[in-house]
Write a protein that holds these residues in place. Sequence first.
Motif, PDB file in Angstrom:
ATOM      1  N   SER A  27       0.757  -1.121  -0.026  1.00 33.16           N
ATOM      2  CA  SER A  27       0.083  -0.033  -0.034  1.00 33.16           C
ATOM      3  C   SER A  27       0.818   1.192   0.054  1.00 33.16           C
ATOM      4  CB  SER A  27      -0.914   0.061   1.155  1.00 33.16           C
ATOM      5  OG  SER A  27      -0.119  -0.230   2.477  1.00 33.16           O
ATOM      6  N   VAL A  28       0.340   2.248  -0.634  1.00 30.71           N
ATOM      7  CA  VAL A  28       1.189   3.505  -1.282  1.00 30.71           C
ATOM      8  C   VAL A  28       0.673   4.846  -0.651  1.00 30.71           C
ATOM      9  CG1 VAL A  28       2.644   4.888  -2.621  1.00 30.71           C
ATOM     10  CG2 VAL A  28       2.451   2.099  -2.785  1.00 30.71           C
ATOM     11  N   LEU A  29       1.179   5.585   0.203  1.00 37.21           N
ATOM     12  CA  LEU A  29       0.610   6.912   0.528  1.00 37.21           C
ATOM     13  C   LEU A  29       1.544   8.121  -0.310  1.00 37.21           C
ATOM     14  CD1 LEU A  29      -1.420   9.046   1.854  1.00 37.21           C
ATOM     15  CD2 LEU A  29       0.086   8.905   3.873  1.00 37.21           C
ATOM     16  N   VAL A  30       0.819   8.765  -0.937  1.00 39.87           N
ATOM     17  CA  VAL A  30       1.660   9.777  -1.673  1.00 39.87           C
ATOM     18  C   VAL A  30       1.277  11.321  -1.127  1.00 39.87           C
ATOM     19  CG1 VAL A  30       2.206  10.666  -3.893  1.00 39.87           C
ATOM     20  CG2 VAL A  30       1.564   8.636  -3.832  1.00 39.87           C
ATOM     21  N   ILE A  31       2.194  11.950  -0.614  1.00 40.70           N
ATOM     22  CA  ILE A  31       1.741  13.367  -0.495  1.00 40.70           C
ATOM     23  C   ILE A  31       2.224  14.493  -1.287  1.00 40.70           C
ATOM     24  CG2 ILE A  31       2.130  14.864   1.564  1.00 40.70           C
ATOM     25  CD1 ILE A  31       2.777  12.481   3.416  1.00 40.70           C
ATOM     26  N   GLY A  32       1.349  15.163  -1.884  1.00 43.73           N
ATOM     27  CA  GLY A  32       1.519  15.848  -2.807  1.00 43.73           C
ATOM     28  C   GLY A  32       1.331  15.448  -4.267  1.00 43.73           C
ATOM     29  N   ALA A  33       0.320  16.122  -4.964  1.00 47.32           N
ATOM     30  CA  ALA A  33      -0.076  15.831  -5.977  1.00 47.32           C
ATOM     31  C   ALA A  33       0.286  16.715  -7.315  1.00 47.32           C
ATOM     32  CB  ALA A  33      -1.859  15.773  -6.248  1.00 47.32           C
ATOM     33  N   GLY A  34       1.464  17.037  -7.005  1.00 43.13           N
ATOM     34  CA  GLY A  34       2.101  17.646  -8.207  1.00 43.13           C
ATOM     35  C   GLY A  34       2.610  16.706  -9.545  1.00 43.13           C
ATOM     36  N   PRO A  35       3.449  17.060 -10.505  1.00 43.98           N
ATOM     37  CA  PRO A  35       3.953  16.157 -11.327  1.00 43.98           C
ATOM     38  C   PRO A  35       4.459  15.101 -10.844  1.00 43.98           C
ATOM     39  CG  PRO A  35       5.091  18.270 -11.389  1.00 43.98           C
ATOM     40  CD  PRO A  35       3.867  18.429 -10.666  1.00 43.98           C
ATOM     41  N   ILE A  36       5.438  15.267  -9.745  1.00 41.63           N
ATOM     42  CA  ILE A  36       6.035  14.236  -9.018  1.00 41.63           C
ATOM     43  C   ILE A  36       5.261  13.246  -8.542  1.00 41.63           C
ATOM     44  CG2 ILE A  36       7.820  13.545  -7.244  1.00 41.63           C
ATOM     45  CD1 ILE A  36       9.177  14.491  -9.515  1.00 41.63           C
ATOM     46  N   GLY A  37       4.209  13.828  -7.594  1.00 42.58           N
ATOM     47  CA  GLY A  37       3.264  12.958  -7.119  1.00 42.58           C
ATOM     48  C   GLY A  37       2.457  12.066  -8.213  1.00 42.58           C
ATOM     49  N   CYS A  38       2.158  12.830  -9.012  1.00 42.55           N
ATOM     50  CA  CYS A  38       1.524  11.840 -10.335  1.00 42.55           C
ATOM     51  C   CYS A  38       2.144  10.692 -10.867  1.00 42.55           C
ATOM     52  CB  CYS A  38       0.915  12.956 -11.340  1.00 42.55           C
ATOM     53  SG  CYS A  38      -0.512  13.959 -10.723  1.00 42.55           S
ATOM     54  N   MET A  39       3.600  11.266 -10.881  1.00 45.55           N
ATOM     55  CA  MET A  39       4.416   9.843 -11.644  1.00 45.55           C
ATOM     56  C   MET A  39       4.580   8.910 -10.616  1.00 45.55           C
ATOM     57  SD  MET A  39       7.421  11.908 -13.856  1.00 45.55           S
ATOM     58  CE  MET A  39       7.235  13.716 -13.429  1.00 45.55           C
ATOM     59  N   VAL A  91       4.598   1.983   2.188  1.00 45.12           N
ATOM     60  CA  VAL A  91       5.322   2.947   1.537  1.00 45.12           C
ATOM     61  C   VAL A  91       4.823   4.290   1.353  1.00 45.12           C
ATOM     62  CG1 VAL A  91       6.367   3.696  -0.758  1.00 45.12           C
ATOM     63  CG2 VAL A  91       6.183   1.282  -0.153  1.00 45.12           C
ATOM     64  N   VAL A  92       5.424   5.252   2.179  1.00 44.67           N
ATOM     65  CA  VAL A  92       4.941   6.679   2.118  1.00 44.67           C
ATOM     66  C   VAL A  92       6.119   7.426   1.425  1.00 44.67           C
ATOM     67  CG1 VAL A  92       4.437   8.641   3.343  1.00 44.67           C
ATOM     68  CG2 VAL A  92       3.843   6.172   4.364  1.00 44.67           C
ATOM     69  N   MET A  93       5.373   8.244   0.367  1.00 46.75           N
ATOM     70  CA  MET A  93       6.195   9.007  -0.382  1.00 46.75           C
ATOM     71  C   MET A  93       5.886  10.588  -0.090  1.00 46.75           C
ATOM     72  SD  MET A  93       8.205   7.174  -2.272  1.00 46.75           S
ATOM     73  CE  MET A  93       8.992   8.096  -3.390  1.00 46.75           C
ATOM     74  N   SER A  94       6.827  11.334   0.547  1.00 48.87           N
ATOM     75  CA  SER A  94       6.264  12.770   0.680  1.00 48.87           C
ATOM     76  C   SER A  94       6.972  13.590  -0.075  1.00 48.87           C
ATOM     77  CB  SER A  94       6.907  13.197   2.451  1.00 48.87           C
ATOM     78  OG  SER A  94       6.035  14.237   2.523  1.00 48.87           O
TER      79      SER A  94
END
Length: 343
Positions: A168-180, A234-237
């Motif tokens: 499971s993955v948490l992505v903080i920030g929906a900018g271009p990097i977050g979307c990738m 996995v947490v990606m800030s």
Amino acid sequence: MKAALLEGPKNIRVADIPKPAAGKGVLLRVRACGICGSDMKFYNYGDRVKKFPQILGHEVAGEVVEVGSGVDSLAVGDRIALRNEVQCGRCPACLKGLENVCENIEDVIGVTIPGGLAEYMLLTEEIIEKGLANKMPEKMAYEEGALAEPLGCVVNGLEFARMEEGKSVLVIGAGPIGCMIINLARIMGASEIVVVDKNQKRLDMARPFGADHYVYGENFLDDVLGLSKGGYDVVMSACSDSKAHEKAILAAGRGGFVNLFGGIAKGLDDAVSFPNNFIHYRQCSVGGTFSQTRHHHKRALQYLAAGKIKAGEIITHKFGLDEAEKAIKTVQNQECLKVMVLP
Ligand SMILES: [Zn+2]
Ligand SMILES: [Zn+2]
């Protein structure tokens, strides 16, 4: 040739300047150059720029049009994508294969040496020898080639965070990097992806990437924990906010990996604190990644070549070279995902 010259902070002028000579390097006809969040620091404050005028742009793809003396690894007509840091190749980090965190990075394309916001760009002998230029697979569009630079950072970031099938993955920030990150985590087999942002427009733009849940707001911790089964693997800030980084750590599940992916701007408080026992009793790993090695850049090109990266959705705006400043301001206003300049 035409070039967008950064003459000082917040001052770009498109002008005619002499085309560089290939010398012992090669001359590249730039076909696409992405604008990056980091370009805002160079544009607004002249951060790391050693002398003006400078030509910004480090997410570059183009075609070799002239080959200088002694270059045999590249030929006229080769289509090339670039990564941006010239590593020393000798320091302990470089010798360990961590060329992205070289101790002696002296030159960075589009920051200390002229970059891609121009019709032509010189790839020096050094840039070629140190593996900054990778050939693009056949049929790949130049805009996709230019995306390999930011995507390479994402490949590095997700590999570091032990992204694997079923996690499971948490992505903080929906900018271009977050979307990738959403895009690549899905390809890598994520079981569940949750993305958060405090900007509703950005969350809306991230819809095509197919996360399972979109969470709006700054105080997202309870909401995202409520959507998880005991925290995330996995947490990606992917933001530049130390307070968000702190929440990222507290969103980790047992055995989880947290990547504090976004650097904090110079001058801001970058201290991140967390309860030791939280990570101790959950056996969590907290780390950070920066940039990419040549191998991550090559893997990014392979992912793009496989047609699984939603380049058409990532690139929301395209401008000509005359509109270089407008392109930068579009990124500044965060009304976009990836902005491309096509010189
Ligand atoms: Zn970049
Ligand atoms: Zn080094």
